[in-house]
Design a protein around this motif. Sequence first.
Motif, mmCIF file in Angstrom:
data_model
loop_
_atom_site.group_PDB
_atom_site.id
_atom_site.type_symbol
_atom_site.label_atom_id
_atom_site.label_comp_id
_atom_site.label_asym_id
_atom_site.label_seq_id
_atom_site.Cartn_x
_atom_site.Cartn_y
_atom_site.Cartn_z
ATOM 1 N N ARG A 148 0.798 -1.230 0.000
ATOM 2 C CA ARG A 148 0.000 0.000 0.000
ATOM 3 C C ARG A 148 0.829 1.277 0.000
ATOM 4 O O ARG A 148 0.486 2.253 -0.671
ATOM 5 C CB ARG A 148 -0.896 0.030 1.254
ATOM 6 N N ALA A 185 -8.564 -5.757 -0.137
ATOM 7 C CA ALA A 185 -8.370 -5.196 1.206
ATOM 8 C C ALA A 185 -8.283 -3.677 1.150
ATOM 9 O O ALA A 185 -8.854 -2.966 1.956
ATOM 10 C CB ALA A 185 -7.110 -5.778 1.832
ATOM 11 N N ALA B 198 3.928 6.925 14.796
ATOM 12 C CA ALA B 198 2.665 6.735 15.527
ATOM 13 C C ALA B 198 2.298 5.259 15.627
ATOM 14 O O ALA B 198 2.510 4.493 14.687
ATOM 15 C CB ALA B 198 1.545 7.498 14.839
ATOM 16 N N HIS B 229 -2.897 3.854 6.882
ATOM 17 C CA HIS B 229 -2.074 2.758 6.380
ATOM 18 C C HIS B 229 -0.721 2.600 7.064
ATOM 19 O O HIS B 229 -0.152 1.533 7.045
ATOM 20 C CB HIS B 229 -1.817 2.911 4.870
ATOM 21 N N VAL B 230 -0.182 3.680 7.608
ATOM 22 C CA VAL B 230 1.160 3.556 8.196
ATOM 23 C C VAL B 230 1.130 2.952 9.612
ATOM 24 O O VAL B 230 1.796 1.960 9.858
ATOM 25 C CB VAL B 230 1.935 4.900 8.146
ATOM 26 N N ILE B 273 -11.234 1.154 2.200
ATOM 27 C CA ILE B 273 -10.620 0.188 3.111
ATOM 28 C C ILE B 273 -11.625 -0.918 3.425
ATOM 29 O O ILE B 273 -12.691 -0.645 3.976
ATOM 30 C CB ILE B 273 -10.203 0.886 4.416
ATOM 31 N N THR B 274 -11.302 -2.135 3.044
ATOM 32 C CA THR B 274 -12.236 -3.224 3.260
ATOM 33 C C THR B 274 -11.754 -4.179 4.346
ATOM 34 O O THR B 274 -12.540 -4.878 4.951
ATOM 35 C CB THR B 274 -12.510 -3.963 1.933
ATOM 36 N N SER B 275 -10.447 -4.199 4.574
ATOM 37 C CA SER B 275 -9.990 -5.055 5.662
ATOM 38 C C SER B 275 -8.639 -4.595 6.165
ATOM 39 O O SER B 275 -7.933 -3.859 5.485
ATOM 40 C CB SER B 275 -9.921 -6.520 5.218
ATOM 41 N N PRO B 276 -8.263 -5.007 7.376
ATOM 42 C CA PRO B 276 -6.907 -4.735 7.831
ATOM 43 C C PRO B 276 -5.937 -5.494 6.929
ATOM 44 O O PRO B 276 -6.357 -6.188 5.989
ATOM 45 C CB PRO B 276 -6.874 -5.279 9.251
ATOM 46 N N ARG B 277 -4.662 -5.407 7.215
ATOM 47 C CA ARG B 277 -3.639 -6.100 6.449
ATOM 48 C C ARG B 277 -4.045 -7.551 6.176
ATOM 49 O O ARG B 277 -4.312 -8.314 7.102
ATOM 50 C CB ARG B 277 -2.329 -6.067 7.234
ATOM 51 N N ALA B 278 -4.116 -7.901 4.896
ATOM 52 C CA ALA B 278 -4.541 -9.260 4.552
ATOM 53 C C ALA B 278 -3.342 -10.205 4.626
ATOM 54 O O ALA B 278 -2.194 -9.753 4.658
ATOM 55 C CB ALA B 278 -5.145 -9.277 3.152
ATOM 56 N N GLY B 280 -0.306 -12.173 3.959
ATOM 57 C CA GLY B 280 0.752 -11.978 2.969
ATOM 58 C C GLY B 280 1.105 -10.522 2.722
ATOM 59 O O GLY B 280 2.182 -10.212 2.231
ATOM 60 N N GLU B 281 0.183 -9.584 3.016
ATOM 61 C CA GLU B 281 0.485 -8.170 2.780
ATOM 62 C C GLU B 281 1.623 -7.718 3.684
ATOM 63 O O GLU B 281 1.760 -8.195 4.817
ATOM 64 C CB GLU B 281 -0.749 -7.308 3.062
ATOM 65 N N LEU B 282 2.419 -6.771 3.186
ATOM 66 C CA LEU B 282 3.584 -6.318 3.951
ATOM 67 C C LEU B 282 3.298 -5.073 4.780
ATOM 68 O O LEU B 282 4.036 -4.721 5.680
ATOM 69 C CB LEU B 282 4.756 -6.032 2.999
ATOM 70 N N ASP B 283 2.219 -4.360 4.418
ATOM 71 C CA ASP B 283 1.883 -3.160 5.201
ATOM 72 C C ASP B 283 0.371 -3.011 5.316
ATOM 73 O O ASP B 283 -0.374 -3.885 4.892
ATOM 74 C CB ASP B 283 2.556 -1.916 4.616
ATOM 75 N N GLY B 284 -0.033 -1.896 5.889
ATOM 76 C CA GLY B 284 -1.444 -1.713 6.223
ATOM 77 C C GLY B 284 -1.619 -2.065 7.687
ATOM 78 O O GLY B 284 -0.830 -2.829 8.236
ATOM 79 N N ARG B 286 -2.693 -3.633 11.240
ATOM 80 C CA ARG B 286 -3.053 -4.994 11.652
ATOM 81 C C ARG B 286 -4.448 -5.025 12.243
ATOM 82 O O ARG B 286 -5.111 -6.048 12.267
ATOM 83 C CB ARG B 286 -2.046 -5.510 12.670
#
Lengths: 219, 475
Positions: A148, A185, B198, B229-230, B273-278, B280-284, B286
């Motif tokens: 992202r 997501a 943050a 996202h951060v 935004i539909t979900s927290p970090r899915a 395998g995702e590296l960011d977003g 939790r």
Amino acid sequence: MSSTPAREAILTRLAAACRTPAPVPAPADIWDAPELDAPKRLELLAKRLQAVRTEVHVTPEKQWKAKLAELLAARKPATLAHGTGAWFAKDLPGICKKPGMPALTPYYEDVDQFKDALFGVEASITTARAGIAETGALLLTPDAGEPRLLSLVPPVHFVVLRARDIAASFAGAIRDLKLAEAMPANLVLISGPSKTADIELTLTFGVHGPKELIALILT
Amino acid sequence: MKSDSFDFTAALQKALADPQIGGNFRGALDGLRGKRLALFNDAEELASLRATGKALKARVLSRLPELLTQLEANCEKNGIRVHWAETTEQANRIVLSILRECGADMVVKGKSMVSEEMGLNRFLEQNGVEPVETDLGEFIIQLAVEPPSHITAPALHKNKLQVAEIFHRCVPGAPYTENVEELNAIARTTLREKFRTAKAGLSGVNFAIAETGTLVLVENEGNGRMCTHVPPVHIALMGLEKVVEKLDDLPPLMRLLTGSATGQLLSTYVNAITSPRAEGELDGPREVHLVILDNGRSTMFADPELSGALRCLRCGACLNNCPVYVRVGGHAYGSVYPGPIGAVITPQLEGIDNKGDLAGASSLCGACEEVCPVKIPLAGHLRRIRAEGQAAPGEGCVRGAGAKRSLVERLAWTAWAYTETHPRLREYLLRAAALMGDKLPEVGPLKTWTAARTAPRVAPKSLRQRVREEGIRHE
Ligand code: SF4
């Protein structure tokens, strides 16, 4: 959850006050953007993106690597971040090996490890899953292969879009990609570089996100 | 947030005397109005868009409890935790407990009017958490310790000289500069560090899609994306009216929102935004939390007429086009939501006894209704709130109804009604008034009224009398 009594109280109050459902507006009464043929979609997307300060380059797919090299040479970022899942990820080392080209910074670690590097990177490159002609926007669906923050943190953002993925309208893109059935997501529409007009309505770019957005549209 | 003793008349007088509001503020709003008109230049298309917007939001209201439950179910399915709050106090506590759980002593905030409504910043500060506003306008007024003066352009009342002074004084190490680019750069550098470190981010919600359990955030700066996202935890705040039925409803509503607010075809970013970090995702983040706030909205909802105001998209067009707001600015209203929509919802949220006066700040010219993208009959609502203020005991529906009921006013109207229904008496009184000519005694309400206007003169002969004497000339 501690707020359950609140939930019950709110829903009970709403249910008690509920009235007969308003009719579903007929599709004919719902505003929709007009359909456009492929050349028109490309033309309109480019025009609308440029109107909000996006730099647009339309190139045949065969020549796109040379085009990217040319753009990088002109801008001279020291570093270029990219996702490992982008379809062009394997082409980037070749493009960037000549002198004067940016050092590649692949984003493959968890953000906790990569954050400091990412906040120092000078440019990034990502794919766009679709383009939206009518509103002049690029539709990105970040995922494991293209995280992202790639399209947000670095000050210069290159986006690669295939012309065949340009939809006439936002509604059209929702239909084409069957988004209602499977929302990713995160999905983001980007129409230009980050901007603000909060001080005396003076328009300035790059306040938080990228200062420059460069779209490469491959035909 | 409730202001305890608020003198609206005094606030208005202060605002009218302020050259800053008379100058910059009006100029800026003229600009926003012009851009809106330039975008919506096809009257037919605009009419169809507004009809669509109204229909979509009206339909949401007719199915509100059902859609909220659907939204909740889909969000939970996607991994977004849903919390409900009846009051702002409850909502504040929910936010604090999430922040405590993730060990955050600082939270980066995207723009959220609901958080203003909650008085969240003050609450967090009292509880040892530092809230950092990251929208440039919000950042400026947070440093200046002032409330927003506009719902989409919160620092509209500040000019660049004032911003230069505030930054130089409040941002450690910031040089004095009047250059807008440089001022932006100061904010960027300061806030980047906050985003990077943050542990939690907070945002509002523009649309929450029941069908897919998606939170949609609209913005131009990218600070909203940074906040969501951060940091590892994201908390989204929404008023319960922000739910929409389907993803397909988004394109027309988006066009109406950005077009009405700033004359933009689309904002720079639309972040869904539909979900927290899915997996395998590296960011977003939790964790994603959604707090659904009522705070009086379900009571508004129960009123078949006034519930129309719950269609509001918070675009701010009614503010920009209101002849009163444009002259007095947002602070004069003494409420989180100013302008026509503020005058309609604030008395309902905080009671007519507290904020009923706001409904009087309108010429009922209808400019607000004409631009409202979801066709809220704002002038009608204002009239209704005024009437509620005069309601007989036990008759009004809005909180604090009847609070403005005054004996003098009632006697005056009774006397007027009696006079108007008794022609002889009416004529007699008119003649008596005519004898006084322009020497009407300027006392009481007439004195106030004539402070900025010329007193009316009673003609020596009434129209009726002249017709009787001279007949009607047909020309
Ligand atoms: S009442 Fe209408 S015009 Fe005013 S902010 Fe809400 S949607 Fe916009």
